[in-house]
Design an enzyme around this catalytic site. Structure first.
Site, PDB file in Angstrom:
ATOM      1  N   SER A  22       9.967 -13.905  -8.205  1.00  0.00           N
ATOM      2  CA  SER A  22      11.581 -14.068  -7.467  1.00  0.00           C
ATOM      3  C   SER A  22      12.379 -14.499  -8.777  1.00  0.00           C
ATOM      4  O   SER A  22      13.460 -13.690  -8.038  1.00  0.00           O
ATOM      5  CB  SER A  22      10.785 -14.795  -5.880  1.00  0.00           C
ATOM      6  OG  SER A  22       9.709 -14.956  -5.343  1.00  0.00           O
ATOM      7  N   ARG A  26      16.074 -12.032  -8.413  1.00  0.00           N
ATOM      8  CA  ARG A  26      17.587 -12.844  -8.251  1.00  0.00           C
ATOM      9  C   ARG A  26      18.365 -13.166  -9.244  1.00  0.00           C
ATOM     10  O   ARG A  26      19.242 -13.070  -9.299  1.00  0.00           O
ATOM     11  CB  ARG A  26      17.209 -13.962  -7.572  1.00  0.00           C
ATOM     12  CG  ARG A  26      16.652 -14.082  -6.261  1.00  0.00           C
ATOM     13  CD  ARG A  26      16.163 -15.270  -5.618  1.00  0.00           C
ATOM     14  NE  ARG A  26      15.709 -15.228  -4.363  1.00  0.00           N
ATOM     15  CZ  ARG A  26      14.278 -14.316  -3.947  1.00  0.00           C
ATOM     16  NH1 ARG A  26      13.594 -13.662  -4.508  1.00  0.00           N
ATOM     17  NH2 ARG A  26      13.657 -14.689  -2.717  1.00  0.00           N
ATOM     18  N   ASP A  48       7.548  -4.280  -9.287  1.00  0.00           N
ATOM     19  CA  ASP A  48       8.669  -4.499  -8.353  1.00  0.00           C
ATOM     20  C   ASP A  48       9.973  -4.658  -9.173  1.00  0.00           C
ATOM     21  O   ASP A  48      11.177  -4.480  -8.908  1.00  0.00           O
ATOM     22  CB  ASP A  48       8.860  -5.872  -8.276  1.00  0.00           C
ATOM     23  CG  ASP A  48       7.707  -5.080  -5.851  1.00  0.00           C
ATOM     24  OD1 ASP A  48       6.934  -3.879  -6.261  1.00  0.00           O
ATOM     25  OD2 ASP A  48       7.697  -6.228  -5.742  1.00  0.00           O
ATOM     26  N   ASN A  91       8.100  -0.051  -2.656  1.00  0.00           N
ATOM     27  CA  ASN A  91       7.015  -0.758  -1.283  1.00  0.00           C
ATOM     28  C   ASN A  91       7.465  -2.392  -1.434  1.00  0.00           C
ATOM     29  O   ASN A  91       6.689  -3.059  -1.688  1.00  0.00           O
ATOM     30  CB  ASN A  91       5.379  -0.714  -1.384  1.00  0.00           C
ATOM     31  CG  ASN A  91       5.147  -1.728  -0.272  1.00  0.00           C
ATOM     32  OD1 ASN A  91       6.074  -1.622   1.146  1.00  0.00           O
ATOM     33  ND2 ASN A  91       3.785  -1.744   0.175  1.00  0.00           N
ATOM     34  N   ARG A 121       8.702  -1.584   7.385  1.00  0.00           N
ATOM     35  CA  ARG A 121       9.575  -3.341   7.846  1.00  0.00           C
ATOM     36  C   ARG A 121      10.198  -3.200   8.424  1.00  0.00           C
ATOM     37  O   ARG A 121      11.353  -2.741   7.497  1.00  0.00           O
ATOM     38  CB  ARG A 121       8.851  -3.147   6.241  1.00  0.00           C
ATOM     39  CG  ARG A 121       7.569  -3.062   5.321  1.00  0.00           C
ATOM     40  CD  ARG A 121       7.582  -3.297   3.669  1.00  0.00           C
ATOM     41  NE  ARG A 121       7.296  -4.800   3.529  1.00  0.00           N
ATOM     42  CZ  ARG A 121       7.170  -5.240   2.348  1.00  0.00           C
ATOM     43  NH1 ARG A 121       7.268  -4.657   1.753  1.00  0.00           N
ATOM     44  NH2 ARG A 121       7.384  -6.946   1.996  1.00  0.00           N
ATOM     45  N   SER A 166      11.900 -13.349   7.835  1.00  0.00           N
ATOM     46  CA  SER A 166      12.108 -12.782   6.435  1.00  0.00           C
ATOM     47  C   SER A 166      12.946 -14.168   5.568  1.00  0.00           C
ATOM     48  O   SER A 166      14.127 -13.220   6.198  1.00  0.00           O
ATOM     49  CB  SER A 166      12.033 -11.262   5.914  1.00  0.00           C
ATOM     50  OG  SER A 166      12.199 -11.385   4.179  1.00  0.00           O
ATOM     51  N   ASP A 310       2.731 -16.441  -0.015  1.00  0.00           N
ATOM     52  CA  ASP A 310       1.555 -15.835  -0.894  1.00  0.00           C
ATOM     53  C   ASP A 310       0.357 -15.883  -1.821  1.00  0.00           C
ATOM     54  O   ASP A 310       0.145 -15.236  -2.042  1.00  0.00           O
ATOM     55  CB  ASP A 310       2.899 -15.083  -2.287  1.00  0.00           C
ATOM     56  CG  ASP A 310       3.852 -14.017  -2.523  1.00  0.00           C
ATOM     57  OD1 ASP A 310       3.981 -13.531  -0.784  1.00  0.00           O
ATOM     58  OD2 ASP A 310       4.802 -13.953  -3.005  1.00  0.00           O
ATOM     59  N   GLU A 338       3.299  -5.989   2.274  1.00  0.00           N
ATOM     60  CA  GLU A 338       3.625  -4.794   1.842  1.00  0.00           C
ATOM     61  C   GLU A 338       2.564  -3.876   2.197  1.00  0.00           C
ATOM     62  O   GLU A 338       2.023  -2.983   2.349  1.00  0.00           O
ATOM     63  CB  GLU A 338       2.815  -4.652   0.412  1.00  0.00           C
ATOM     64  CG  GLU A 338       3.518  -4.973  -0.881  1.00  0.00           C
ATOM     65  CD  GLU A 338       4.216  -6.151  -0.675  1.00  0.00           C
ATOM     66  OE1 GLU A 338       4.720  -6.223  -2.247  1.00  0.00           O
ATOM     67  OE2 GLU A 338       3.670  -7.410   0.477  1.00  0.00           O
ATOM     68  N   ARG A 341      -1.407  -8.340   6.725  1.00  0.00           N
ATOM     69  CA  ARG A 341      -1.769  -9.085   5.404  1.00  0.00           C
ATOM     70  C   ARG A 341      -2.768 -10.185   6.677  1.00  0.00           C
ATOM     71  O   ARG A 341      -3.873 -10.331   6.113  1.00  0.00           O
ATOM     72  CB  ARG A 341      -1.211 -10.112   4.458  1.00  0.00           C
ATOM     73  CG  ARG A 341      -0.870  -9.414   2.954  1.00  0.00           C
ATOM     74  CD  ARG A 341      -0.054 -10.051   2.043  1.00  0.00           C
ATOM     75  NE  ARG A 341      -0.014  -9.499   1.022  1.00  0.00           N
ATOM     76  CZ  ARG A 341       1.577  -9.493   0.217  1.00  0.00           C
ATOM     77  NH1 ARG A 341       2.066 -10.698   0.754  1.00  0.00           N
ATOM     78  NH2 ARG A 341       1.869  -8.493  -0.855  1.00  0.00           N
ATOM     79  N   HIS A 381      -0.910  -5.381  -3.745  1.00  0.00           N
ATOM     80  CA  HIS A 381      -1.937  -6.474  -5.228  1.00  0.00           C
ATOM     81  C   HIS A 381      -1.933  -7.501  -4.878  1.00  0.00           C
ATOM     82  O   HIS A 381      -3.069  -7.761  -5.321  1.00  0.00           O
ATOM     83  CB  HIS A 381      -0.428  -6.199  -6.120  1.00  0.00           C
ATOM     84  CG  HIS A 381       0.524  -7.226  -5.390  1.00  0.00           C
ATOM     85  ND1 HIS A 381       1.497  -7.848  -5.763  1.00  0.00           N
ATOM     86  CD2 HIS A 381       1.617  -6.631  -3.689  1.00  0.00           C
ATOM     87  CE1 HIS A 381       2.481  -8.599  -4.613  1.00  0.00           C
ATOM     88  NE2 HIS A 381       2.478  -7.683  -3.584  1.00  0.00           N
ATOM     89  N   ARG A 382      -1.415  -8.421  -4.008  1.00  0.00           N
ATOM     90  CA  ARG A 382      -2.100  -9.225  -3.754  1.00  0.00           C
ATOM     91  C   ARG A 382      -3.853  -9.481  -2.966  1.00  0.00           C
ATOM     92  O   ARG A 382      -4.593 -10.386  -3.112  1.00  0.00           O
ATOM     93  CB  ARG A 382      -1.699 -10.711  -3.192  1.00  0.00           C
ATOM     94  CG  ARG A 382       0.256 -10.090  -3.466  1.00  0.00           C
ATOM     95  CD  ARG A 382       0.628 -12.068  -2.554  1.00  0.00           C
ATOM     96  NE  ARG A 382       1.822 -11.916  -3.891  1.00  0.00           N
ATOM     97  CZ  ARG A 382       2.335 -11.984  -4.989  1.00  0.00           C
ATOM     98  NH1 ARG A 382       1.265 -12.656  -5.770  1.00  0.00           N
ATOM     99  NH2 ARG A 382       3.781 -12.423  -6.052  1.00  0.00           N
ATOM    100  N   LYS A 407       2.593  -3.689  -9.931  1.00  0.00           N
ATOM    101  CA  LYS A 407       3.491  -4.574  -9.048  1.00  0.00           C
ATOM    102  C   LYS A 407       3.904  -5.781  -9.427  1.00  0.00           C
ATOM    103  O   LYS A 407       4.999  -5.741  -9.554  1.00  0.00           O
ATOM    104  CB  LYS A 407       3.342  -4.559  -6.931  1.00  0.00           C
ATOM    105  CG  LYS A 407       3.701  -4.249  -5.962  1.00  0.00           C
ATOM    106  CD  LYS A 407       3.368  -4.551  -4.874  1.00  0.00           C
ATOM    107  CE  LYS A 407       4.780  -4.389  -3.743  1.00  0.00           C
ATOM    108  NZ  LYS A 407       5.558  -4.956  -3.978  1.00  0.00           N
TER     109      LYS A 407
END
Length: 421
Positions: A22, A26, A48, A91, A121, A166, A310, A338, A341, A381-382, A407
């Site tokens: 994150s 940024r 990413d 993604n 999304r 979001s 996450d 993604e 979940r 990925h998670r 990712k």
């Protein structure tokens, strides 16, 4: 790539947390828009963040470097790209949303697109907000979903954003707000999802020189008088990625230390450690190191994880081996990640014998005997990483498509390899 996890017990492991995804996203955007050159120390180099860097390069920003540091030549808010430029963000929802606001600073319209899942999304709330601030928005296929072409100019003004899906919608607007022609006044409605990420956004903006007036997570005002300046910026360690190793201690009855973490970080996924303490683990802090120790049978808990999205799946894995019911709330926005979940976690846990029920905003996990099986993470990925940790707890669990972890955490399997050996 298929990885099969053996059962392991009494694990002792010390690792270093990877850099925060994150913060890296940024920092790349702020450095790209800044006046002057920036050096980003300890960036996360993953799929990413590579997409964000490549997209900024297509918008005329010069970026170079390696795993230790990245140098960004700021454009002072003036992006340039050829007509017809398309940014394929695959993604990476963070990349697409943050760059959507950034596109308003380009001298030509920019099209943002991504994978088939990305095109499912929602983007509509952000599109409406950008339009209200001077943007011209055109959807190529389905209204409210990528691909989307963004043109126009960032004029500034008042904006209202639904934050329930979001926090990245608000972050997208805030990060480019210093380059609007007038002040940007943002009001966030609904129950803000993942609100801790707004703290990360505001922190990076302030570190690069912007000035923000805010009232909690509901109201933000950014002036165009204070813009970003180039600087040296160090990326802190990632609590989201560290959560897998903390869970390893809880599930496999061991002790794991993770270094490289800011003890007072605003990252919401620090809450995962609170959850482990509530369940019966011991959590100790020493400088930048956090140690989690299994101290006996785990108890189920009821907890709101809306600001720690996450680590919800990781917590579900721990809950699956607890001796009583766990109820996790504040999770409705996870269906837009993604993968869905909420649904995929419930389905895959049931496949391993788990007792799971869900509704719109919570997941309930009751004790049940678990067994091995094959887990398809659906390219999330998670999902792959969280089920890998559970797999080490119960044994004979195979993860298909396991390389999707690149990712966010390319070194995940390498770090786990001594445990698996």
């Amino acid at each position: 790539m298929i990885v099969t996890l053996p059962q392991r017990r009494n694990i002792e492991l010390s690792v270093t947390a990877p850099p925060s995804k994150s913060y890296t996203h940024r920092a790349l955007v702020a450095a790209a828009l800044a006046e002057g050159e920036s050096t980003i120390i300890n960036p996360l180099i993953a799929d990413d963040t590579k997409l964000t860097a490549a997209a900024l390069t297509k918008l005329g920003v010069t970026i170079s470097g390696d795993a230790k540091s990245v140098t960004v030549a700021g454009c002072n808010g003036k992006l340039s790209c050829p007509p017809g430029t398309v940014l394929d963000l695959d993604n990476s929802g963070t990349s697409l949303r943050l760059l959507a606001g950034t596109a308003l600073l380009s001298d030509n319209p920019v099209t943002l697109t991504g994978s088939a899942r990305m095109q499912e999304r929602p983007f509509g709330p952000l599109a409406d907000t950008l339009h209200g601030l001077g943007g011209m928005i055109v959807f190529a296929k389905n209204e409210g979903y990528p691909p989307v072409t963004i043109g126009g100019r960032l004029l500034g003004g008042y904006a209202t954003i639904d934050g329930s899906v979001s926090s990245q919608y608000a972050s997208s607007v805030l990060m480019v707000a210093p380059y609007a022609k007038g002040p940007v006044d943002v009001t966030i409605t609904g129950t803000p999802a993942s609100q801790s990420y707004l703290d990360i956004t505001a922190g990076v903006m302030t570190d690069f020189g912007a000035k923000i007036r805010r009232e909690g997570y509901r109201h933000f005002v950014v002036s165009p008088k204070d813009r970003y300046s180039g600087r040296t910026y160090v990326i802190e360690g990632d609590y989201s990625s560290a959560s897998y190793f903390f869970a390893l201690a809880a599930i496999c009855e061991g002790k794991v230390s993770v270094s490289g973490l800011q003890p007072l970080s605003v990252q919401g996924d620090r809450r995962f450690l609170d959850a482990l303490e509530m369940m019966g683990c011991q959590v100790t802090y020493a400088g930048d190191r956090v140690t989690v120790s299994h101290e006996g049978p785990l108890s189920g808990i009821t907890i709101d994880m809306s600001s720690a999205p996450d680590t919800v799946q990781t917590l579900c894995m721990v809950a699956a081996v607890a001796r009583s019911r766990t109820v996790i709330t504040g999770i409705s926005h996870l269906k837009y990640k993604e993968s869905d979940r909420v649904a995929i976690t419930a389905d895959r846990l049931r496949h391993l014998g788990g007792n799971v029920t869900t509704d719109n905003d919570r997941i309930i996990i009751d004790p049940a005997p678990l067994h091995g099986g094959v887990i398809d993470p659906a390219n999330d990925h998670r999902t792959a990483m969280s089920f890998a940790i559970l797999g080490l707890g119960i044994g004979d669990v195979s993860i298909t498509g396991a390389d999707c972890t690149t990712k966010s955490f390319p070194e995940f399997w390498n770090i786990l390899s001594p445990v698996m050996a």
